[in-house]
Design an enzyme around this catalytic site. Structure first.
Site, PDB file in Angstrom:
ATOM      1  N   LEU A   9     -53.897  73.662  20.699  1.00 37.16           N
ATOM      2  CA  LEU A   9     -54.705  73.512  19.497  1.00 37.16           C
ATOM      3  C   LEU A   9     -56.158  73.688  19.894  1.00 37.16           C
ATOM      4  CD1 LEU A   9     -53.076  70.334  17.851  1.00 37.16           C
ATOM      5  CD2 LEU A   9     -52.698  72.732  17.216  1.00 37.16           C
ATOM      6  N   ASP A  10     -56.971  74.242  19.002  1.00 39.39           N
ATOM      7  CA  ASP A  10     -58.389  74.381  19.286  1.00 39.39           C
ATOM      8  C   ASP A  10     -59.025  73.021  19.524  1.00 39.39           C
ATOM      9  OD1 ASP A  10     -58.266  77.125  18.990  1.00 39.39           O
ATOM     10  OD2 ASP A  10     -58.940  77.105  16.900  1.00 39.39           O
ATOM     11  N   LYS A  11     -60.159  73.028  20.204  1.00 44.31           N
ATOM     12  CA  LYS A  11     -60.859  71.781  20.533  1.00 44.31           C
ATOM     13  C   LYS A  11     -61.066  70.906  19.301  1.00 44.31           C
ATOM     14  CE  LYS A  11     -65.251  70.038  22.389  1.00 44.31           C
ATOM     15  NZ  LYS A  11     -66.560  70.389  23.010  1.00 44.31           N
TER      16      LYS A  11
ATOM     17  N   THR B 243     -59.488  70.948  16.442  1.00 48.70           N
ATOM     18  CA  THR B 243     -58.296  70.716  15.626  1.00 48.70           C
ATOM     19  C   THR B 243     -57.539  69.500  16.142  1.00 48.70           C
ATOM     20  OG1 THR B 243     -58.083  73.091  15.190  1.00 48.70           O
ATOM     21  CG2 THR B 243     -56.154  71.732  14.763  1.00 48.70           C
TER      22      THR B 243
END
Length: 321
Positions: A140-142, A144
């Site tokens: 997951l993105d930072k 998110t």
């Protein structure tokens, strides 16, 4: 690593450091400037300056030293573990933590937290991801938040990776978006890849488009200002949900990369981060074959933004399609 190339026709004049940041997505602008100051970047055979303007025909040569991380160490970073057995671990990732080490983030990552957890619990972790991404089947993105699964054994890693590859994983995301889609429910089909102009972004303007499909459903409207949507990704491309919602004209709140400054504040409400949460993750357990599904509600920062929006347009807030 030595790289040399010629600026192509049609490239607009811009500062050298800005051009290289867009071309090299893994390097920050400050890192680029350090390379230039160290004499590792040359323009037309001469030492370059960050402020120099590039133009078509210029020959750029630069040398990026291989980034070698220190030996990764476990760190006592709290984990919200939803399930753990001998084969896998499921957790709720908070927003703001990077998943795996990379240049500029060798410490303080989810991997560091996992290494500490396994060191002190006597558990194992899959080696397929290598020393920098042990056990990571997906990411997951930072900014998110939400549910992730970590493989503890290689066999479990391969089994879970196959499920992601064949899109048999159940995934539901929640997002707060700018404006309200005309259709309450729809399917976004837009092939995307790394953007040809801005290398840190993904878009349909790419030389390597990959099929990308997202189903969306409007769950709540906040007047015409914003909406709460449920997202069902059918594929798993990098930045897919962020790019697809932007293509609708409704970027995710708090995402200036794709939505610009307008999404960082709405009617005086400051948006603290990208308003995206991985709510539900379901998969077939690699050892038992049983279906496992885990759900975590919206984190407090997203709830607070929703409450602020409701106060802003209480008489216009509507539920459902």
């Amino acid at each position: 690593m030595q790289t040399e190339f010629v600026i192509t026709a049609g490239e607009q004049p811009k500062r050298l450091d800005i051009f290289l940041v867009n071309r090299e997505p893994n390097l920050s602008r400050s890192a680029i400037q350090r390379l230039i100051e160290q004499g590792r970047v040359k323009m037309n055979g001469q030492a370059a300056k960050p402020s120099q303007k590039i133009k078509p025909g210029d020959r750029i040569a630069f040398d990026i030293p291989k980034a070698e991380p220190l030996e990764l160490k476990g760190e006592a970073i709290p984990l919200e573990i939803l399930h753990e057995d001998d084969h896998l671990l499921v957790l709720n990732k908070p927003a703001g933590i990077v998943v795996h080490p990379a240049p500029g983030n060798w410490a303080g990552t989810l991997v560091n937290a996992l290494l500490y957890h396994f060191e002190h619990s006597g558990g194992t972790v899959s080696t397929i991801g290598g020393k920098e991404r042990p056990g990571l089947v997906h990411r997951l993105d930072k900014q998110t938040s939400g549910v992730m699964v970590i493989a503890k054994r290689d066999q479990a890693h391969r089994h879970l990776a196959s499920q992601f590859k064949h899109h048999s994983i159940t995934r539901v995301y929640e997002a707060l978006i700018w404006g309200v889609p005309k259709k309450g429910h729809g399917l976004i089909e837009l092939a995307i890849g790394r953007d040809t102009k801005e290398r840190k972004k993904f878009s349909a303007r790419t030389t390597n488009p990959k099929e990308s499909v997202t189903e969306y459903k409007v769950d709540r409207r906040f007047g015409k200002l914003a909406a709460h949507v449920l997202l069902y990704p059918k594929t798993g491309r990098t930045h897919q949900l962020r790019v697809h919602l932007t293509s609708l004209g409704h970027p995710i709140l708090g995402d200036p990369t794709y939505g610009g400054r307008k999404v960082t504040e709405i009617e005086g409400i400051e948006i603290p981060r990208v308003m995206l949460h991985a709510r539900t993750l379901g998969f077939q357990h690699p050892a038992t074959g049983e279906t496992h599904e885990y759900t975590r509600p919206l984190p407090p920062d997203m709830v607070e933004v929703m409450q602020a929006l409701e106060k802003l347009v209480p008489q216009k807030t509507t539920k459902g399609v």
